[in-house]
Design an enzyme around this catalytic site. Sequence first.
Site, PDB file in Angstrom:
ATOM      1  CE  LYS A 182      -0.125   7.785  -3.357  1.00  0.00           C
ATOM      2  NZ  LYS A 182       0.771   6.739  -3.925  1.00  0.00           N
ATOM      3  CG  ASP A 204       5.798   8.839  -3.013  1.00  0.00           C
ATOM      4  OD1 ASP A 204       6.517   8.767  -1.982  1.00  0.00           O
ATOM      5  OD2 ASP A 204       5.370   7.840  -3.638  1.00  0.00           O
ATOM      6  CE  LYS A 235       8.243   7.415  -5.396  1.00  0.00           C
ATOM      7  NZ  LYS A 235       8.026   6.029  -5.832  1.00  0.00           N
ATOM      8  CG  ASP A 243       2.072   9.641  -5.412  1.00  0.00           C
ATOM      9  OD1 ASP A 243       1.416   8.874  -6.136  1.00  0.00           O
ATOM     10  OD2 ASP A 243       2.680   9.273  -4.386  1.00  0.00           O
ATOM     11  CG  ASP A 274       8.393   4.750  -2.699  1.00  0.00           C
ATOM     12  OD1 ASP A 274       7.589   5.695  -2.689  1.00  0.00           O
ATOM     13  OD2 ASP A 274       9.053   4.412  -3.708  1.00  0.00           O
ATOM     14  CD  GLU A 324       3.418   7.019  -0.918  1.00  0.00           C
ATOM     15  OE1 GLU A 324       4.268   6.124  -1.068  1.00  0.00           O
ATOM     16  OE2 GLU A 324       2.852   7.569  -1.891  1.00  0.00           O
ATOM     17  NE  ARG A 374       1.014  -0.382  -0.743  1.00  0.00           N
ATOM     18  CZ  ARG A 374       1.587  -1.320  -1.501  1.00  0.00           C
ATOM     19  NH1 ARG A 374       1.693  -2.558  -1.071  1.00  0.00           N
ATOM     20  NH2 ARG A 374       2.053  -1.017  -2.703  1.00  0.00           N
TER      21      ARG A 374
HETATM   22  N1  BES Z   1       3.377   6.866  -6.009  1.00  0.00           N
HETATM   23  C1  BES Z   1       4.036   5.625  -6.179  1.00  0.00           C
HETATM   24  C2  BES Z   1       3.542   4.850  -7.406  1.00  0.00           C
HETATM   25  C3  BES Z   1       3.826   5.482  -8.734  1.00  0.00           C
HETATM   26  C4  BES Z   1       4.962   5.166  -9.442  1.00  0.00           C
HETATM   27  C5  BES Z   1       2.915   6.350  -9.298  1.00  0.00           C
HETATM   28  C6  BES Z   1       5.196   5.750 -10.672  1.00  0.00           C
HETATM   29  C7  BES Z   1       3.137   6.923 -10.528  1.00  0.00           C
HETATM   30  C8  BES Z   1       4.285   6.621 -11.227  1.00  0.00           C
HETATM   31  C9  BES Z   1       3.814   4.760  -4.949  1.00  0.00           C
HETATM   32  O1  BES Z   1       3.698   5.441  -3.757  1.00  0.00           O
HETATM   33  C10 BES Z   1       4.986   3.867  -4.821  1.00  0.00           C
HETATM   34  O2  BES Z   1       6.060   4.351  -4.607  1.00  0.00           O
HETATM   35  N2  BES Z   1       4.758   2.569  -4.953  1.00  0.00           N
HETATM   36  C11 BES Z   1       5.805   1.607  -4.862  1.00  0.00           C
HETATM   37  C12 BES Z   1       5.321   0.460  -4.021  1.00  0.00           C
HETATM   38  C13 BES Z   1       6.404  -0.525  -3.656  1.00  0.00           C
HETATM   39  C14 BES Z   1       7.388   0.115  -2.712  1.00  0.00           C
HETATM   40  C15 BES Z   1       5.745  -1.724  -3.024  1.00  0.00           C
HETATM   41  C16 BES Z   1       6.136   1.137  -6.275  1.00  0.00           C
HETATM   42  O3  BES Z   1       5.215   0.990  -7.087  1.00  0.00           O
HETATM   43  O4  BES Z   1       7.310   0.948  -6.554  1.00  0.00           O
HETATM   44 ZN    ZN Z   2       3.024   7.373  -3.858  1.00  0.00          ZN
HETATM   45 MN    MN Z   3       5.561   5.846  -2.864  1.00  0.00          MN
END
Ligand code: BES
Ligand code: ZN
Ligand code: MN
Length: 489
Positions: free
Chosen positions: A254, A259, A266, A277, A336, A338, A340
């Site tokens: 990824k 992000d 966010k 990210d 968010d 994204e 996946r």
């Molecule tokens: N890049 C983030 C995950 C992340 C969070 C990485 C903190 C490193 C530190 C990912 O894209 C994300 O935002 N995931 C969401 C998914 C949710 C919306 C289902 C998350 O983990 O909150």
């Molecule tokens: Zn992300």
């Molecule tokens: Mn995200």
Amino acid sequence: MTDPARFRIVENDPAALAEAEGIVAIFVDEEGTLDPLARRVNKLARGAVERLAASEGWSKASEGDVVRLGFPAGMAADAVLVARLSRKPEARAARKAGVAIAREAGGKAATLALGARKGAEEVLMGALLRGYDYTEQKSKSDDTSRGEVTAMVTKPDALEAATADFAAQAAGVFFARDLVNAPANVLTTVTYAERLQALSEHGLEVEVVDEDRLAELGMGAFLAVGQGSETPTRMVVMKWMGGGDEAPLALVGKGVVFDTGGISLKPGSGMEDMTMDMGGSAVVAGVMKTLAMRKARANVVGLVGLVENMPDGRAYRPGDVVTSMKGDTIEVINTDAEGRLVLADVLWYAQETFSPSGVIDLATLTGAAIIGLGHHNAAALSNDDGFCDDVLAAAKAEGEGLWRLPLGREYADQLKSRIADVKNTGGRAAGTITAAEFLHRFVKDDTKWCHLDIAGVASTSFDSPYAPKGASGWGVRALDRLVRDRFEG
Ligand code: BES
Ligand code: ZN
Ligand code: MN
């Protein structure tokens, strides 16, 4: 680019210790026995080492700890570092000593007076990995060149053989760290692709795939993520075909260069951390660099999806339905989630194009991985016990924390959509597992697959066991070892 320190291996030369500049490290066991090199330093420093070894503080030091003796009389060095290390140390303790030495040395030249000690290669690796500092964005970086590391040993040939691949491994780890530490205005999808293209100088075959081609391939999920960004979406494919005609191992990463969360924005506080990210893709790039530099006898392809997730008039929205390369339609519940969407298409492309013998994907995919495992273990999820065990064993051998979580039908059911084939979020419960189940859909039944969620370990706000705070390069050594043990052996 941050280059690892150069290192040199020389035969024991007690007489040279008086003239050595920077720091001189010696190794003393729990009983305070001094080997010939330590005895020499003790003599030069007028008995300071003996006094230290007899002190109460020494008896309380733990294995791998280092004590500093500043400006020793009778020596050119700025300091003698006395490392507490038994005659036959565990690998972990030996690396810990090397890390502590590099931290104390702060980039100065270092002479490691290892003599006949076992685990010398581990001390050296620890010192190389900890000798990293990200200075690319400092306007007045003082002299950033690192002093040479000299290992003084009884049997130089044996250590030469044991460390033959160290320069390649450290270079791969540092490459990954530089990418993760780089800010998103510097490392855009375009400049990132250029840095990967430049890996061709090491003999990798690198292909950059642009948006028109991604659209032709039908990568509607991946492309949706980048719709709101000014920097164009790119897929980069790196090939190292050092083996025979066997199917390659595929590494998929990824590479979200920033992000924001997109329209599902966010919160502002801490958003700056989302420059990391692209951590999964950086590990893939780092491993590919190491494999090429050490001319691995294996076939490995690295594929990364480079994209930026921004809110904009053209951005994709919650409620949109996008179509993946596989053909499955996806209801976007949260923009968010994204990562996946990126991986779904790149994973599918990797399988269609290379029919790999196994696929490992790496991603900073879920905050839930941090809630579950903190910053000391990444999460592994897999459809194949044997394959996953090999990945876990490689990580363990390299001291990179990794813990397996389960998959399961019930978790996949959390992703059922009313209007499309699947939705991109599965609610708050088991966020790391539902994310993996989403990816699982894009893995063919007969493909051995292991997903590594590295959200907690890619970059830390504290010193990790082998890296200063910031990007760790977690995973580069584990995957290099996996290739060596499973595919070259
Ligand atoms: N890049 C983030 C995950 C992340 C969070 C990485 C903190 C490193 C530190 C990912 O894209 C994300 O935002 N995931 C969401 C998914 C949710 C919306 C289902 C998350 O983990 O909150
Ligand atoms: Zn992300
Ligand atoms: Mn995200």
